[in-house]
Design a protein around this motif. Structure first.
Motif, short mmCIF file in Angstrom:
data_model
loop_
_atom_site.label_atom_id
_atom_site.label_comp_id
_atom_site.label_asym_id
_atom_site.label_seq_id
_atom_site.Cartn_x
_atom_site.Cartn_y
_atom_site.Cartn_z
N TYR A 16 49.15 29.86 46.07
CA TYR A 16 47.71 29.65 46.27
C TYR A 16 46.82 30.52 45.38
N GLY A 17 47.39 31.57 44.76
CA GLY A 17 46.60 32.43 43.88
C GLY A 17 45.98 33.64 44.54
N GLN A 109 36.48 32.80 36.83
CA GLN A 109 37.79 33.42 36.69
C GLN A 109 37.58 34.76 35.99
N VAL A 165 37.42 31.64 47.54
CA VAL A 165 38.32 31.25 46.45
C VAL A 165 38.61 29.76 46.53
N LYS A 168 44.96 27.54 44.64
CA LYS A 168 45.78 26.88 43.61
C LYS A 168 45.08 26.75 42.26
N SER A 169 43.84 27.22 42.14
CA SER A 169 43.13 27.08 40.86
C SER A 169 43.73 27.99 39.78
N HIS A 170 44.52 28.99 40.20
CA HIS A 170 45.13 29.91 39.22
C HIS A 170 46.18 29.23 38.36
N MET A 200 45.18 39.03 44.39
CA MET A 200 44.65 37.85 43.71
C MET A 200 45.17 37.76 42.28
N THR A 204 42.45 32.74 39.51
CA THR A 204 41.97 32.06 40.72
C THR A 204 40.44 32.03 40.69
N HIS A 206 36.93 32.39 41.88
CA HIS A 206 36.42 33.13 43.02
C HIS A 206 34.94 33.45 42.84
#
Length: 240
Positions: A16-17, A109, A165, A168-170, A200, A204, A206
């Motif tokens: 999930y990052g 990011q 956040v 999963k964007s990482h 983190m 990710t 945020h």
């Protein structure tokens, strides 16, 4: 507390990052850290002060006496077991978001690293220079390798600027915030107890909202890597 099984946190940050682990510091350990912070001379050059935010860049270099308090047994174990055997500090910042703060941070990011000099190198850029400190966007693999620990010195939730956040964007490379597709993405607010930490990955996405509950939010932000930089470039805050 004894952190016995860190595998679930490790799995969570990889998927999930981010991950939240509470009770990493005892009440007493947090008080010792706050005592040091309350006694420092805040007029120094690397300290940034406004009504909405107080920040100390190169935190561990500026306040060396805090190092032994920050790296307690739990933190050392987390670095070793979740990040890896050879991770070292590459950046540190202290943030104090006061009770009345209107400071909010749009989704982003963390795309730059702090280095000791400016060198024209393939894959590195753009560059920024602030007060003789050099920051650069490195190749993606360098960013993907970094882990961040955010140590919370206050109970933090959505009302006093806890990070929000996008899970999963990482794993999506450079992700421009203006292209977020809210039909497929969801937002998660990361509540952290006083003495807890948030882990983190810098890629990710945020951000954080303004404070609405009149409570402080004090956070120590430390980034780690186990990669050496190419050629003559060095991490400016490298610390084993």
């Amino acid at each position: 507390m004894s952190l016995k099984n860190l595998e679930s946190y490790k799995g969570h940050i990889h998927e999930y990052g981010f991950s939240v682990i509470n009770r990493v510091f005892s009440e007493e350990e947090v008080e010792k850290i706050l005592n040091v912070l309350n006694s420092i001379d805040t007029s120094r050059e690397n300290f940034r002060k406004s009504e909405d935010l107080f920040a100390i860049r190169q935190f561990l270099k500026e306040i060396p006496e805090i190092k032994n308090l920050v790296f307690n047994e739990n933190i050392k174990k987390i670095i070793k077991e979740i990040f890896g055997e050879h991770y070292f500090v590459v950046k540190s910042i202290y943030f104090d978001k006061p009770e009345t703060s209107n400071w909010y941070v749009a989704y982003h990011q963390d795309l730059t690293i702090s280095v000791d000099k400016k060198l024209e190198m393939s894959g590195f850029g753009p560059w920024t220079t602030k007060q003789n400190q050099f920051a650069v966007q490195p190749p993606l693999n360098v960013l993907e390798n970094i882990y961040t620990i955010r140590i919370h010195l206050d109970d933090t939730d959505g009302n006093n600027g806890a990070l929000k956040v996008i899970p999963k964007s990482h794993a999506k490379g450079i992700y421009r915030p203006e292209t977020i597709d809210w039909n497929i993405e969801t937002e998660k607010i990361c509540d952290v107890e006083k003495g807890g930490i948030m882990l983190m990955k810098p890629l990710t996405l945020h951000g954080s909202n303004r404070t609405t509950n009149g409570k402080k939010r004090r956070v120590i932000h430390i980034e780690f890597s186990d990669m050496e930089l190419p050629e003559a470039l060095q991490w400016s805050e490298r610390m084993n």
